[in-house]
Design a protein around this motif. Structure first.
Motif, PDB file in Angstrom:
ATOM      1  N   PRO A  17       0.845  -1.205   0.000  1.00 37.37           N
ATOM      2  CA  PRO A  17       0.000   0.000   0.000  1.00 37.37           C
ATOM      3  C   PRO A  17       0.874   1.247   0.000  1.00 37.37           C
ATOM      4  O   PRO A  17       2.085   1.182   0.252  1.00 37.37           O
ATOM      5  N   PHE A  67      -1.221   8.776  -0.159  1.00 34.51           N
ATOM      6  CA  PHE A  67      -1.394   9.857  -1.122  1.00 34.51           C
ATOM      7  C   PHE A  67      -0.503  11.021  -0.710  1.00 34.51           C
ATOM      8  O   PHE A  67      -0.421  11.379   0.460  1.00 34.51           O
ATOM      9  N   ASN A 125      -4.068   9.302   4.851  1.00 39.34           N
ATOM     10  CA  ASN A 125      -4.900   8.801   3.755  1.00 39.34           C
ATOM     11  C   ASN A 125      -4.019   8.066   2.763  1.00 39.34           C
ATOM     12  O   ASN A 125      -2.973   8.577   2.324  1.00 39.34           O
ATOM     13  N   GLY A 126      -4.407   6.866   2.416  1.00 37.23           N
ATOM     14  CA  GLY A 126      -3.661   6.068   1.440  1.00 37.23           C
ATOM     15  C   GLY A 126      -4.545   4.969   0.888  1.00 37.23           C
ATOM     16  O   GLY A 126      -5.751   4.891   1.192  1.00 37.23           O
ATOM     17  N   THR A 127      -3.953   4.096   0.080  1.00 38.15           N
ATOM     18  CA  THR A 127      -4.742   3.047  -0.556  1.00 38.15           C
ATOM     19  C   THR A 127      -3.864   1.832  -0.773  1.00 38.15           C
ATOM     20  O   THR A 127      -2.623   1.891  -0.659  1.00 38.15           O
ATOM     21  N   ASP A 128      -4.495   0.732  -1.149  1.00 38.60           N
ATOM     22  CA  ASP A 128      -3.796  -0.515  -1.477  1.00 38.60           C
ATOM     23  C   ASP A 128      -4.083  -0.839  -2.926  1.00 38.60           C
ATOM     24  O   ASP A 128      -5.239  -0.755  -3.367  1.00 38.60           O
ATOM     25  N   GLY A 154      -6.854  -3.095  -3.469  1.00 37.68           N
ATOM     26  CA  GLY A 154      -8.142  -2.696  -2.903  1.00 37.68           C
ATOM     27  C   GLY A 154      -8.391  -3.243  -1.525  1.00 37.68           C
ATOM     28  O   GLY A 154      -9.514  -3.156  -1.014  1.00 37.68           O
ATOM     29  N   PRO A 195      -8.404  -3.375   2.547  1.00 44.01           N
ATOM     30  CA  PRO A 195      -8.488  -2.310   3.567  1.00 44.01           C
ATOM     31  C   PRO A 195      -7.123  -2.082   4.188  1.00 44.01           C
ATOM     32  O   PRO A 195      -6.317  -3.018   4.326  1.00 44.01           O
ATOM     33  N   VAL A 196      -6.878  -0.845   4.580  1.00 52.24           N
ATOM     34  CA  VAL A 196      -5.589  -0.488   5.149  1.00 52.24           C
ATOM     35  C   VAL A 196      -5.794   0.057   6.546  1.00 52.24           C
ATOM     36  O   VAL A 196      -6.868   0.535   6.914  1.00 52.24           O
ATOM     37  N   ASP A 207      -1.593  -3.180   4.673  1.00 46.01           N
ATOM     38  CA  ASP A 207      -2.762  -3.892   4.155  1.00 46.01           C
ATOM     39  C   ASP A 207      -2.907  -5.270   4.794  1.00 46.01           C
ATOM     40  O   ASP A 207      -3.650  -6.122   4.301  1.00 46.01           O
ATOM     41  N   ASP A 262      -1.564   4.492 -10.909  1.00 54.24           N
ATOM     42  CA  ASP A 262      -2.990   4.178 -10.806  1.00 54.24           C
ATOM     43  C   ASP A 262      -3.872   5.435 -10.744  1.00 54.24           C
ATOM     44  O   ASP A 262      -5.065   5.347 -10.479  1.00 54.24           O
ATOM     45  N   THR A 263      -3.272   6.607 -10.957  1.00 53.82           N
ATOM     46  CA  THR A 263      -4.063   7.834 -10.950  1.00 53.82           C
ATOM     47  C   THR A 263      -4.990   7.857 -12.170  1.00 53.82           C
ATOM     48  O   THR A 263      -4.550   7.572 -13.295  1.00 53.82           O
TER      49      THR A 263
END
Length: 825
Positions: free
Chosen positions: A19, A22, A52-55, A58, A60-61, A106, A224-225
């Motif tokens: 993960p 941002f 705030n971030g992402t994997d 998809g 959950p983090v 993640d 992935d933007t």
């Protein structure tokens, strides 16, 4: 400093990517807290930020906050939602920067980043004045003052050339002092004045261009933007803050159709998919213009916005062959290729589909070191792999039939360090690169001399590690010592010629070379040393003159036998008496072969008592036996004629008697004596010649002899050639020395008679010579001047002694011969 977790790739399981946060810039309230600024008066318990971030998958983090050891904990975080809350009071005067380690996970991978939070100052301290009150008087002629006043009318004006700036100072305070005319009007000297402060407010006008806030600007576009996503926002303010105009934003250049900006907010967005972006870094020129209330654009400012396209590291390096991805490559080649040669049979390509730093990786070979090297060693995105020979000698078929390596590609600057490998197998073909080599540089062998022809002597061995026909070895011999020997061309066994007869007595040492050669003519040599061992195959043999010996009582006779064997003990001879007539009369030395009479036999009378044989010739059976195994012996019959030494025959007679059986020995001794006598005579004559030649006096024709003083005569004893034992007084005679001339030359005085010769010594008493026949030995006549007399003459100078001495010697010889009769010695 950033801390990254590691992602492990398992077979048959989809790759798990880490993960990430941002990164929304320093003014953002959500992201990774990078460059967050907080005022020191922020109340405890305030929600200050949202992580705030992402994997990528998809999942959950969760979020976390940690601190380095010894640091104060100022914040806490909600793991699920990322809400960051201030839990400790801030004080800029004590700590103006706070370092926090933020993390996102993640469940499988955790990414950690160290961020820095700035603590800003707040107006929480009241200023304090010292040394109050302040009294300032500004004279009108001070140029630093921006204002001037008319002395009479009191009108306050701005000085010429001075401009007021609303942005720098909105209010000016001017102290005005009014003075009266003083004592001139009142008739005294008193002056009265009044002071007042004039406040000058500056009104703003539109004269300052806008200013960008928060420069420089950096933005990031991730893999992935989505297209249309906002990247960052630029902010510009009107420089005229009294009545600010609105700002209009636009991109002047650098976008290349990939980015756009909001005219009113300054928000910049990407309008293409990241994989359509052609560059890794974009630099946009953004213009901020002031728009008047009438809608006119007056002044503007420019700023540079740098946008970096960030690739997600989700592709490991991959090897490709001619037909696609491949993880094993094979090649067949001959051993010992030239150093620097490229293995062109290997068609290998390596590629990493990521971009930028994520696509940078290193290449290396894993396996036996120093044999090959790979080029290039560092790759960005894609490269053709080249393998080059570095050590030709190590590529040896005899050591390795197959060389196996692993080609490793591993990322350089990524936290994941993705890698991949491919097997490289090189099969070697043999060449004739080796020379046959003997097991030893030389061979030593021994063989008995009675060995039959065709006997094996020694086996030599040479090996050639090459394969096939190149490894077959043929043997041959050559050299001067190889005539009696042969070698089997395949087995290397050396044996004697069928007709060869080895004889240690003829030649016991043989030396030659043996050659081992392969089918291409490559060869090596070794040396062979063969020793023929002696075998006791010869019997001792007596000399030819052993049949008769003459023995003088008291002296031994010697027999000698020779054994022709080459080595001891086969050629060592021992002597013994096997039979004697009469018995128990002789002894023999076992080693030397000397035969003696028993010690009690000292005269012929005792011999006559032992046997009635009047001729005194006795017979012996003697044996010569060697020490070999088995031993050989030889016997011979020896006749010994026993005689007794005649008392008056002297040493010469005894010597002739001893050498009766060996006349050559007698002749040799006599020849030696004669040679010595001749040499002495020549030396004396030469010395006399040079003595007379060196005399520098002129001799008269007439000889004049001075009368000299009478001195008592001196005699000199001179021994003549000793042919008998020196014990006999008759063998010496006395020579009286002549008187020397006083004039120092060889001429005698006229009328003087020669000196009388001295009387000879009495003749020795001789035994009757009629009893036994005399031995007639040829004699050699000559004169001999003793060395010591010659030296005396030289010391005393030349004289007439030489002539007198010769005459005297002649007389002595004649008288001696008369006394001895027919016996000549």
């Amino acid at each position: 400093m950033l801390f990254f977790g590691f992602c492990f790739v398992l077979i048959a399981v989809p790759a798990n990517y880490a993960p990430y946060f941002f990164d929304n810039g320093d003014r953002s309230t959500n992201g990774n807290m990078a460059l967050l600024s907080l005022s020191e008066d922020t109340p405890v318990g305030t929600h200050v930020y949202t992580l705030n971030g992402t994997d990528p998958e998809g999942d959950p983090v969760t979020y976390g906050l940690t601190y380095e050891a010894g640091s104060r904990r100022y914040f806490s975080v909600d793991k699920r939602f990322g809400n960051v809350t201030l839990i400790e009071e801030l004080d800029r005067e004590k700590e103006d920067e706070i370092e926090v380690i933020v993390s996102i996970s993640d469940g499988l991978s955790t990414v950690s980043e160290k961020v820095r939070i700035l603590v800003t100052d707040a107006n929480d301290e009241s200023p304090e004045f010292i040394n109050t009150p302040y009294i300032v008087q500004v004279p009108e002629n001070i140029h630093a003052n921006k204002f001037t006043i008319d002395r009479h009318s009191g009108v306050l004006r701005i000085k010429t050339g001075v401009a007021l700036d609303y942005e720098k100072s909105r209010t000016h305070f001017v102290v005005v002092v009014a003075k009266d005319g003083g004592g001139k009007l009142r008739g005294d000297n008193k002056v009265f004045s009044a002071t007042t402060t004039v406040t000058v407010n500056v009104e703003d006008v539109q004269d300052t261009p806008p200013m960008f806030i928060g420069t420089p600007y950096y933005g990031y576009v991730y893999e992935d933007t989505l297209a249309g996503s906002e990247v960052l926002t630029v902010v510009a303010l009107d420089g005229d803050r009294g009545k600010p105009n609105s700002i209009h934003y636009c991109i002047v250049n650098g976008s290349e159709g990939s980015f756009e900006i909001s005219n009113t907010t300054g928000a910049i967005s990407v309008i293409k998919s990241p994989n359509q972006l052609k560059k890794e870094v974009y630099e946009l020129k953004v213009q901020a213009s002031e728009v008047s209330q009438e809608g006119d654009i007056s002044v503007y400012a420019l700023a540079t916005v740098t946008i970096r396209v960030v690739d997600l590291n989700n592709h490991p390096p991959t090897f490709y062959g001619e037909n696609g991805p491949q993880n094993r490559f094979e090649l067949t080649m001959y051993e010992h290729p030239p150093e620097g040669e490229i293995l062109r049979g290997l068609k290998i390509t390596v590629n990493d589909s990521d971009q930028g730093a994520n696509a940078k990786f290193n290449l290396r070979l894993v396996g036996p070191g120093g044999i090959f090297r790979v080029v290039p060693q560092t790759v960005l995105n894609e490269a053709q792999v080249t393998i080059i020979v570095e050590n030709s000698a190590a590529i040896d078929y005899e050591k390795f039939k197959v060389l196996t390596f692993k080609l490793l590609a591993i990322e350089v600057n990524t936290p994941e360090k993705f890698s991949s490998t491919a097997d490289v197998a090189i099969r070697l073909l043999d060449t004739n690169d080796n020379v046959p080599k003997f097991s030893s540089d030389y061979y030593i062998a021994r063989i008995p001399e009675n060995s039959p022809g065709g006997s094996n002597v020694v086996a030599v061995t040479a090996t050639d590690p090459d394969s096939g026909l190149w490894g077959e070895v043929k043997y041959s011999i050559y050299g001067t010592g190889a005539d009696l020997f042969l070698i089997h061309p395949s087995t290397g066994i050396i044996y004697t010629q069928p007709w060869a007869t080895l004889d240690a007595e003829v030649n016991s040492k043989y030396n030659f070379y043996v050659k081992a050669e392969d089918t291409d003519g490559k060869y090596s040599l070794a040396e062979v040393f063969i020793t023929v061992l002696d075998v006791n195959d010869h019997s001792p043999e007596f000399n030819e003159n052993i049949q008769e010996k003459t023995m003088i009582i008291g002296s031994p006779v010697k027999i000698e036998a020779i054994d022709q064997d080459a080595e001891e003990p086969n050629n060592i001879v021992d002597y013994s008496i096997m039979q004697a007539d009469p018995a128990n009369v002789f002894d023999i030395d076992q080693s030397t072969g000397e035969i003696k009479l028993k010690s009690y036999i000292r005269s012929l009378d005792i011999v006559h008592n032992i046997t009635k044989n009047k001729d005194c010739i006795w017979s012996l059976v003697v044996q010569a036996k060697d020490r070999g195994s088995p031993s050989f012996s030889t016997t011979a019959v020896l006749k010994i004629d026993i005689t007794e030494e005649t008392p008056h025959k002297g040493p010469m007679a005894a010597f002739l008697m001893q050498t009766k059986d060996n006349p050559m020995k007698a002749l040799g001794v006599l020849a030696g004596v004669m040679g010595i006598m001749v040499m002495i005579t020549v030396m004396i004559s030469t010395a006399m010649f040079w003595r007379n030649k060196r005399s520098n006096k002129i001799m008269p024709v007439r000889r004049i002899i001075k009368k000299r003083q009478a001195h008592p005569p001196r005699t000199v004893r001179m021994e003549w050639l000793k042919l008998r034992r020196p014990s006999s007084a008759a063998e010496k005679f006395i020579v009286e020395e002549d008187t020397r001339n006083e004039n120092g030359n060889n001429n005698a005085q006229a009328g003087a008679a020669p000196p009388p010769a001295p009387s000879p010594p009495p003749p020795p008493a001789l035994a009757s010579v009629a009893a036994t026949p005399a031995w007639h030995v040829p004699t050699v006549s000559g004169s001999l001047t003793p060395t010591f007399i010659n030296k005396q003459l030289k010391r005393r100078g030349p004289g007439g002694a030489h002539t007198a001495l010769v005459s005297e010697l002649k007389m002595k010889f004649e008288k001696r011969n008369t006394a001895l009769g027919d016996l000549h010695i």
